[in-house]
Design a protein around this motif. Structure first.
Motif, short mmCIF file in Angstrom:
data_model
loop_
_atom_site.label_atom_id
_atom_site.label_comp_id
_atom_site.label_asym_id
_atom_site.label_seq_id
_atom_site.Cartn_x
_atom_site.Cartn_y
_atom_site.Cartn_z
N THR A 214 0.84 -1.20 0.00
CA THR A 214 0.00 0.00 0.00
C THR A 214 0.87 1.24 0.00
O THR A 214 2.00 1.23 0.48
N ASP A 215 0.33 2.32 -0.54
CA ASP A 215 1.02 3.60 -0.53
C ASP A 215 0.45 4.54 0.53
O ASP A 215 0.78 5.72 0.56
N VAL A 216 -0.40 4.00 1.38
CA VAL A 216 -1.04 4.82 2.41
C VAL A 216 -0.01 5.23 3.46
O VAL A 216 0.67 4.38 4.04
N LYS A 217 0.09 6.52 3.70
CA LYS A 217 1.02 7.02 4.70
C LYS A 217 0.68 6.45 6.08
O LYS A 217 -0.49 6.45 6.49
N GLY A 218 1.70 5.98 6.78
CA GLY A 218 1.48 5.46 8.12
C GLY A 218 1.20 3.97 8.18
O GLY A 218 1.20 3.38 9.27
N LEU A 219 0.94 3.35 7.03
CA LEU A 219 0.73 1.91 6.98
C LEU A 219 1.90 1.27 6.23
O LEU A 219 2.04 1.45 5.03
N VAL A 220 2.74 0.55 6.95
CA VAL A 220 3.89 -0.10 6.33
C VAL A 220 3.43 -1.41 5.68
O VAL A 220 2.76 -2.22 6.33
N PRO A 221 3.74 -1.62 4.41
CA PRO A 221 3.32 -2.85 3.72
C PRO A 221 3.76 -4.10 4.48
O PRO A 221 4.89 -4.18 4.96
N ARG A 222 2.85 -5.05 4.59
CA ARG A 222 3.15 -6.33 5.26
C ARG A 222 3.33 -7.43 4.22
O ARG A 222 2.58 -7.49 3.24
N ILE A 223 4.29 -8.30 4.46
CA ILE A 223 4.53 -9.42 3.55
C ILE A 223 4.54 -10.73 4.33
O ILE A 223 4.91 -10.76 5.52
N LYS A 224 4.11 -11.80 3.65
CA LYS A 224 4.03 -13.13 4.29
C LYS A 224 4.73 -14.15 3.40
O LYS A 224 4.09 -14.87 2.62
N PRO A 225 6.05 -14.25 3.50
CA PRO A 225 6.82 -15.17 2.65
C PRO A 225 6.45 -16.65 2.83
O PRO A 225 6.70 -17.46 1.94
N LEU A 226 5.85 -17.00 3.97
CA LEU A 226 5.47 -18.40 4.23
C LEU A 226 4.02 -18.67 3.84
O LEU A 226 3.45 -19.69 4.24
N TYR A 227 3.45 -17.80 3.03
CA TYR A 227 2.03 -17.86 2.71
C TYR A 227 1.58 -19.19 2.12
O TYR A 227 0.46 -19.63 2.34
N TYR A 228 2.44 -19.86 1.35
CA TYR A 228 2.07 -21.12 0.72
C TYR A 228 2.78 -22.33 1.35
O TYR A 228 2.93 -23.37 0.71
N ILE A 229 3.20 -22.19 2.61
CA ILE A 229 3.85 -23.29 3.33
C ILE A 229 2.93 -23.77 4.45
O ILE A 229 2.51 -22.99 5.31
N TYR A 230 2.61 -25.06 4.43
CA TYR A 230 1.74 -25.62 5.47
C TYR A 230 2.42 -25.55 6.85
O TYR A 230 3.65 -25.61 6.96
N GLU A 231 1.60 -25.45 7.88
CA GLU A 231 2.13 -25.46 9.25
C GLU A 231 2.91 -26.74 9.54
O GLU A 231 3.96 -26.70 10.17
N GLN A 232 2.41 -27.86 9.06
CA GLN A 232 3.10 -29.13 9.29
C GLN A 232 4.49 -29.13 8.65
O GLN A 232 5.44 -29.68 9.19
N GLU A 233 4.61 -28.47 7.50
CA GLU A 233 5.91 -28.38 6.84
C GLU A 233 6.87 -27.53 7.66
O GLU A 233 8.07 -27.82 7.73
N LEU A 234 6.35 -26.48 8.30
CA LEU A 234 7.19 -25.64 9.13
C LEU A 234 7.64 -26.36 10.39
O LEU A 234 8.76 -26.16 10.87
N ILE A 235 6.77 -27.22 10.91
CA ILE A 235 7.16 -28.03 12.07
C ILE A 235 8.33 -28.94 11.69
O ILE A 235 9.32 -29.05 12.43
N MET A 236 8.23 -29.56 10.52
CA MET A 236 9.31 -30.44 10.06
C MET A 236 10.58 -29.65 9.74
O MET A 236 11.68 -30.09 10.04
N TYR A 237 10.40 -28.48 9.13
CA TYR A 237 11.58 -27.67 8.78
C TYR A 237 12.32 -27.25 10.05
O TYR A 237 13.55 -27.36 10.13
N SER A 238 11.58 -26.76 11.05
CA SER A 238 12.23 -26.31 12.28
C SER A 238 12.94 -27.46 12.98
O SER A 238 13.98 -27.26 13.62
#
Length: 337
Positions: A214-238
């Motif tokens: 977003t270009d809205v002043k005061g709102l910093v753009p948020r990103i989610k790099p893990l958006y397409y990674i299942y929780e179970q996959e993150l458990i195994m990765y960790s």
């Protein structure tokens, strides 16, 4: 016994696990690189990080849990300081099982190990109350049978999420960060999507996605790099990558409605493999842009909160309204001298 790794001709190793939704057998090395490659693809496909911009500065919101700790680890391993990156831990004050204290310890420890600047922000310093105090309000509210969106109490997890989002964005904005990265995974996003659907909350559904650029002043753009990674996959990765994280569950999350929705989706995944992945991807492709058009124009107007100065479409932002209401409710349950 697990079969050979799918890429046996490269590694000459047997598989240590299978990818949950594809059932592809992989060895430890290829599983870790497979997850890293998918994270890189998400970042590239959705232009989450601008590596050509020397001013790009990423703030990673750390909670001490497996998701955010794994996110920071992957970003550090994959991009090797190609982008400025710092981390923020928001101390929300959850004392049962020393949850907040221990979460902060492991978050700081990982940053020291990776040599990434670490910051801590304590909400009680500004709000005058924390999640333990909000829990007390909730206990009183539940005894009186009050639990509604407008009526007094929405649940500890809801308030915790609101508080973290506000303070992370505020810190990022005031300190010149260009993006905020969070550890939300596919399972989280599918759960939120279904929950918002049940509530017919089209505004919240329209915000779903791997980024809120977003270009809205005061709102910093948020990103989610893990958006397409299942929780179970993150458990195994960790586990395989030995990512330091806190395995304790928050005591206040036990009765969370969202946890029940997540449990149901995980059960559905057992007989409808890839359900969450398909739902989230199809939503992004076919429905998100349609729902965005339903947002009233009044909610797209930029203004500054008269209380805190942060961006809102209201005179007073929802955070400040909630904070004042909670402060008032908490004052009423304090013992009188």
């Amino acid at each position: 016994m697990l079969p050979r790794c799918k890429f046996y001709h490269d590694c000459k190793s047997n598989a240590v696990t299978v990818v949950p939704y594809s059932k592809m057998p992989v060895c430890k090395h290829h599983f870790l690189t497979y997850i890293q490659d998918r994270v890189q693809k998400t970042i590239k496909d959705h232009a989450l990080i601008d590596f050509e911009n020397p001013q790009e500065k990423i703030l990673v919101g750390l909670s001490g849990g497996k998701d955010s700790q794994t996110l920071l680890t992957i970003l550090d391993q994959v991009f090797q300081k190609k982008v400025q990156m710092e981390a923020l831990y928001v101390e929300v004050g959850i004392t049962p099982k020393n949850y907040s204290r221990d979460s902060g310890i492991v978050a700081r420890s990982l940053c020291e190990k990776l040599n990434i600047p670490f910051h801590t922000l304590t909400i009680k310093d500004d709000m005058g109350l924390d999640i333990d105090d909000i829990h007390q309000i909730g206990e009183r509210s539940r005894k009186r049978g009050r639990r509604s969106k407008k009526g007094r109490f929405r649940g500890e997890c809801s308030y915790c999420g609101l508080v973290k989002r506000y303070y992370i964005n505020k810190f990022a904005y005031e300190n010149g960060f260009t993006k905020v990265a969070t550890g939300h995974n596919l399972t989280d996003e599918a759960t939120q999507l279904v929950s918002n659907f049940f509530s017919v909350d089209m505004e919240m559904m329209s915000r779903a996605g791997p980024t809120t650029i977003t270009d809205v002043k005061g709102l910093v753009p948020r990103i989610k790099p893990l958006y397409y990674i299942y929780e179970q996959e993150l458990i195994m990765y960790s586990y395989y990558a030995k990512v330091e994280h806190l395995g304790t569950q928050c005591a206040y999350a036990v009765d969370s409605p969202m946890m029940n929705v997540k449990g149901s989706l995980i059960e559905i995944e057992k007989f409808r493999r890839g359900n969450m992945m398909n739902m989230v991807k199809k939503f992004q492709q076919k429905l998100k842009h349609i729902l965005f058009e339903t947002i009233p124009e009044v909610k797209k107007v930029e203004a500054e909160c008269t209380e805190c100065g942060m961006t809102t479409y209201l005179k007073i932002c929802s955070f400040c309204k909630t904070k004042h209401r909670l402060q008032d409710q908490f004052s009423k349950i304090q013992p009188r001298n």
